[in-house]
Motif scaffolding. Sequence first.
Motif: not given
Length: 361
Positions: A32-39, A47-54, A104-113
């Motif tokens: 996700g960091e590579r595709l979306l430019g953000a960690a 004991g489980r790690t959920h991941l969220r990009w906002r 999902a990551m590629h779809a968000v990466a396509q968005l200009p905004d």
Amino acid sequence: MIADVLRLIECESPSRDLAALAECAELVAGLGERLLGAAPERIPIDGRTHLRWRFPGGGPRVLLLGHYDTVWPIGSLATHPATVRDGVLRGPGCVDMKAGLVMAMHAVAQLPDRAGVELLITADEEIGSPTSRALIEQDATGCAAALVLEAAADDRGALKTARKGIAGYTVDVYGRAAHAGLDPERGVNATVEVAHQILAIAGLGNPALGTTVTPTVLSGGTAANTVPARAKLLVDVRVPDEAEAARVDRAMTTGKTVLSGVRLEVSGGVNRPPMSPSASESLHRRAIAVAGRLGQPAPAGVAVGGGSDGNFTAALGVPTLDGLGAIGGGAHADDEHVLTATMPGRVSLVAGLIADLRSDV
């Protein structure tokens, strides 16, 4: 996208293996960091790690949902290797839902905004989302839409516009042990009682309404020459609406014993509320319109028996559309697969739907 999916498949991530999940979480985070430019924000719970990009911004908020845990145990790659041949990608968890995560990551990466978009990827969907449900519900509250990147309903790309509610029950039967040869009459046979319970429970289904009540895992007894003092039964329930959920729950929790001297304990209940067709109606229309603008066929909408995290968002009153992920089939089965040629078009559909939703004033 294919390379990204193969990498995720090769990092096995069964729902109950915390070490494997931790390794996969880091792989998903890096992707996700590579595709979306953000960690991502890492959200550890039990004991489980959920991941969220906002991506902050005003206007309508859109939540994308996915999960990286799978039903496949460690070692499944030995018999189900990650492969691509003749346009078909295979491997444990490929369609449910590691391809959907990548898409999902590629779809968000396509968005200009990307303002107002959130991507939440969880670690426990396959076991009912016990640690992520509150997080999903919290993040979905106030959203204009929840888009679920679970696999399409069929190999033609149908969207999942309704889902049954899911309940699970454990029936513990307590009898009394005795020697099966010397004095069986002193015993109370828990195995015989659970057989009566199985027949009664199976009869709670209503095929006309789509309600299924399925006795699944059964155990009982301790030795071949002993009247069983204990038996246990697990029950899977799928219901189309809240009324059926309540009816089955009443029957399960007020069941009567057949044998004298037996005691029943029933635990469990509804895990995922039903996702009504009304929750997806407006979004399905939008998806059809977006598909038309992209020159794609109008995606059908179907009701399915399996549950997802979309059940939770729909129950909150948040418009929810499911099955936007990979097109293929065989989830949880030996023939699990993704049709790779469909992936770019599906990503464009998701990106277009997000942009359409964000354009509302």
